[in-house]
Design an enzyme around this catalytic site. Structure first.
Site, PDB file in Angstrom:
ATOM      1  N   LYS A  79      -2.379  20.964  -3.542  1.00 30.84           N
ATOM      2  CA  LYS A  79      -1.469  19.843  -3.816  1.00 30.84           C
ATOM      3  C   LYS A  79      -1.963  19.028  -5.007  1.00 30.84           C
ATOM      4  O   LYS A  79      -3.125  18.647  -5.060  1.00 30.84           O
ATOM      5  CB  LYS A  79      -1.364  18.945  -2.580  1.00 30.84           C
ATOM      6  CG  LYS A  79      -0.409  17.771  -2.714  1.00 30.84           C
ATOM      7  CD  LYS A  79      -0.332  17.003  -1.396  1.00 30.84           C
ATOM      8  CE  LYS A  79       0.665  15.864  -1.441  1.00 30.84           C
ATOM      9  NZ  LYS A  79       0.252  14.781  -2.342  1.00 30.84           N
ATOM     10  N   TYR A 128       0.842  -1.204   0.000  1.00 32.77           N
ATOM     11  CA  TYR A 128       0.000   0.000   0.000  1.00 32.77           C
ATOM     12  C   TYR A 128       0.873   1.248   0.000  1.00 32.77           C
ATOM     13  O   TYR A 128       0.616   2.204  -0.743  1.00 32.77           O
ATOM     14  CB  TYR A 128      -0.925  -0.009   1.219  1.00 32.77           C
ATOM     15  CG  TYR A 128      -1.527   1.341   1.532  1.00 32.77           C
ATOM     16  CD1 TYR A 128      -2.548   1.865   0.741  1.00 32.77           C
ATOM     17  CD2 TYR A 128      -1.061   2.104   2.604  1.00 32.77           C
ATOM     18  CE1 TYR A 128      -3.092   3.111   1.017  1.00 32.77           C
ATOM     19  CE2 TYR A 128      -1.597   3.342   2.885  1.00 32.77           C
ATOM     20  CZ  TYR A 128      -2.609   3.846   2.092  1.00 32.77           C
ATOM     21  OH  TYR A 128      -3.137   5.080   2.361  1.00 32.77           O
ATOM     22  N   SER A 161      -3.213  13.426   7.360  1.00 36.84           N
ATOM     23  CA  SER A 161      -4.074  13.061   6.242  1.00 36.84           C
ATOM     24  C   SER A 161      -5.543  13.031   6.648  1.00 36.84           C
ATOM     25  O   SER A 161      -5.886  12.742   7.801  1.00 36.84           O
ATOM     26  CB  SER A 161      -3.664  11.684   5.710  1.00 36.84           C
ATOM     27  OG  SER A 161      -4.613  11.172   4.802  1.00 36.84           O
ATOM     28  N   ARG A 192       0.833   7.549  -7.788  1.00 39.32           N
ATOM     29  CA  ARG A 192      -0.274   6.695  -7.352  1.00 39.32           C
ATOM     30  C   ARG A 192      -1.591   7.012  -8.053  1.00 39.32           C
ATOM     31  O   ARG A 192      -2.606   6.373  -7.781  1.00 39.32           O
ATOM     32  CB  ARG A 192      -0.474   6.824  -5.837  1.00 39.32           C
ATOM     33  CG  ARG A 192       0.685   6.284  -5.029  1.00 39.32           C
ATOM     34  CD  ARG A 192       0.612   6.702  -3.568  1.00 39.32           C
ATOM     35  NE  ARG A 192      -0.510   6.121  -2.855  1.00 39.32           N
ATOM     36  CZ  ARG A 192      -0.545   4.879  -2.356  1.00 39.32           C
ATOM     37  NH1 ARG A 192       0.487   4.082  -2.533  1.00 39.32           N
ATOM     38  NH2 ARG A 192      -1.597   4.439  -1.696  1.00 39.32           N
ATOM     39  N   HIS A 227       1.172  12.743  -6.919  1.00 33.03           N
ATOM     40  CA  HIS A 227       0.665  11.851  -5.866  1.00 33.03           C
ATOM     41  C   HIS A 227       1.576  10.644  -5.693  1.00 33.03           C
ATOM     42  O   HIS A 227       1.116   9.529  -5.418  1.00 33.03           O
ATOM     43  CB  HIS A 227      -0.764  11.390  -6.189  1.00 33.03           C
ATOM     44  CG  HIS A 227      -1.654  11.260  -4.987  1.00 33.03           C
ATOM     45  ND1 HIS A 227      -2.526  12.244  -4.597  1.00 33.03           N
ATOM     46  CD2 HIS A 227      -1.802  10.262  -4.076  1.00 33.03           C
ATOM     47  CE1 HIS A 227      -3.182  11.849  -3.512  1.00 33.03           C
ATOM     48  NE2 HIS A 227      -2.744  10.648  -3.177  1.00 33.03           N
TER      49      HIS A 227
END
Length: 380
Positions: A251, A24, A106, A278, A275
């Site tokens: 972002k 992940y 996050s 990703r 990212h």
């Protein structure tokens, strides 16, 4: 395992984490072409060695968004950090604050806003996605402000989730995922005890607080994916800009036109980012995109960068390409998974040491002296 460089933490994390969590963190979208190019393009940028420059007094200190930092580095928002180490967001935030750099929480953290900020003497940064559930967005912003947070990173490069094929192979997703995750935890007893048992609750703290009921990994995959909003435009963000009084950083910028739009929108900063490879495979690496974007916005806002940064040398390269600061994502996640707060603290020390060596050998005595002249050519 001997840890002598930032890159050593990746192998250590792979050994410690169950595969579904390691992949992940480690994986990217589709064939992971952009994931690889992020690292490779940075490594191919040549620094200009200059000698006899009297570099006895080096300073990495800088200021970003009104905050004085020991070096131009922040920890990026990484989802599920609390699954990498016991209450991982708290541990990472403490390490960052002890070093004098920001930690960014996050949206999809395990530890909620209030828990992390209560453990920190100074305000952390908070990251928010564009989601269909505007009530959740407003709730998260209100809670962040109430906790004393004043810097917002707004991620805009996820109108839809990227296709991350590794997640299906590792057990992070798919119908057999729950069973595979349990089996993987059984053969990683250190992680199972430290995080699986002692790190509870494993809620998505910010989401469960809003929904008023516990959440789990299925909610991360399901609820969040269902809430990404492909209809979003700059106009839809105006209420956030009017609501959020502190610095607001956009972002996910990879194009100079989008960067100029961020200026017109009233953003205080942008993060040049794909990212971490990703989302859309095949886009430019951040290192290749950065120079044109930095030139396009000039001093109209503060340019940060992420994606592919693994070492102190990489930080110096990004600064020379035009960034005023960088965000570390995978690099700190690997360190956190390996040794918790102590691992992140050591990683930041290693980053600083590598930056000091690079600056000394390129003749830069301060962050301001790291410029395009510090490079031999630009990436093509």
């Amino acid at each position: 395992m001997i840890i002598s460089s930032p890159n050593d933490y990746r192998a250590a994390a792979k050994s410690r984490l169950p595969p579904f969590l390691f992949h992940y963190v480690d994986g990217g979208a589709y064939a992971e072409y952009t994931l690889r190019r992020n690292v490779e393009d940075l490594s191919h940028i040549a620094l200009r060695q200059q000698v006899l420059r009297n570099v006895a007094d080096l300073s990495l200190e800088t200021e970003l968004f009104g905050q004085k930092l020991t070096m131009p580095v922040a920890l990026a928002p990484v989802g599920l950090t609390g699954m990498l180490a016991r209450r991982g967001e708290v541990q990472a935030a403490k390490a960052a604050q002890a070093k004098g750099v920001p930690f960014t929480l996050s949206t999809v953290s395990v530890c909620p806003i209030e828990e992390v900020q209560s453990q920190c003497a100074k305000p952390i940064w908070f990251q928010l996605y564009v989601l269909k559930d505007r009530g959740f967005m407003r709730n998260a912003l209100e809670r962040a402000q109430a906790a004393g947070i004043n810097t917002l990173i707004f991620t805009v490069d996820m109108p839809v989730p990227g296709a991350r094929y590794r997640d299906a192979h590792s057990g992070m997703s798919g119908r057999s995922g729950p069973t595979r995750r349990v089996l993987q935890a059984m053969v990683h007893p250190r992680w199972a005890l430290d995080v699986g048992l002692l790190g509870k609750p494993h809620d998505l703290g910010n989401i469960s607080t809003y929904r008023g009921k516990p959440t789990n990994l299925a909610d991360y995959i399901g609820w969040l994916a269902a809430n990404f909003d492909p209809s979003i435009s700059w106009k839809d963000l105006e209420w956030i800009r009017s609501f959020w009084k502190g610095p607001m950083i956009i972002k996910g910028i990879l194009d100079p036109v989008d960067a100029r739009d961020a200026v017109a929108f009233g953003a205080d900063g942008i993060v040049v980012s794909n990212h971490g490879g990703r989302q859309l495979d095949g886009v430019l690496s951040s290192a290749r995109a950065l120079p044109a974007i930095a030139d396009a916005v000039g001093d109209d806002l503060t340019v940060l960068a992420d994606s592919g940064i693994r070492t102190g040398l990489d930080v110096v390269r990004m600064l020379a390409l035009g960034a005023k600061g960088v965000l570390l994502g995978r690099a700190f996640a690997y360190a956190l998974a390996t040794h918790g707060q102590a691992g992140v603290a050591n990683l930041l020390d290693l980053i600083e040491k590598e930056m000091r060596v690079a600056m000394a050998l390129t003749g830069a005595r301060s962050i301001a002296e790291i410029t395009r002249d510090s490079l031999v050519g630009l990436p093509r």
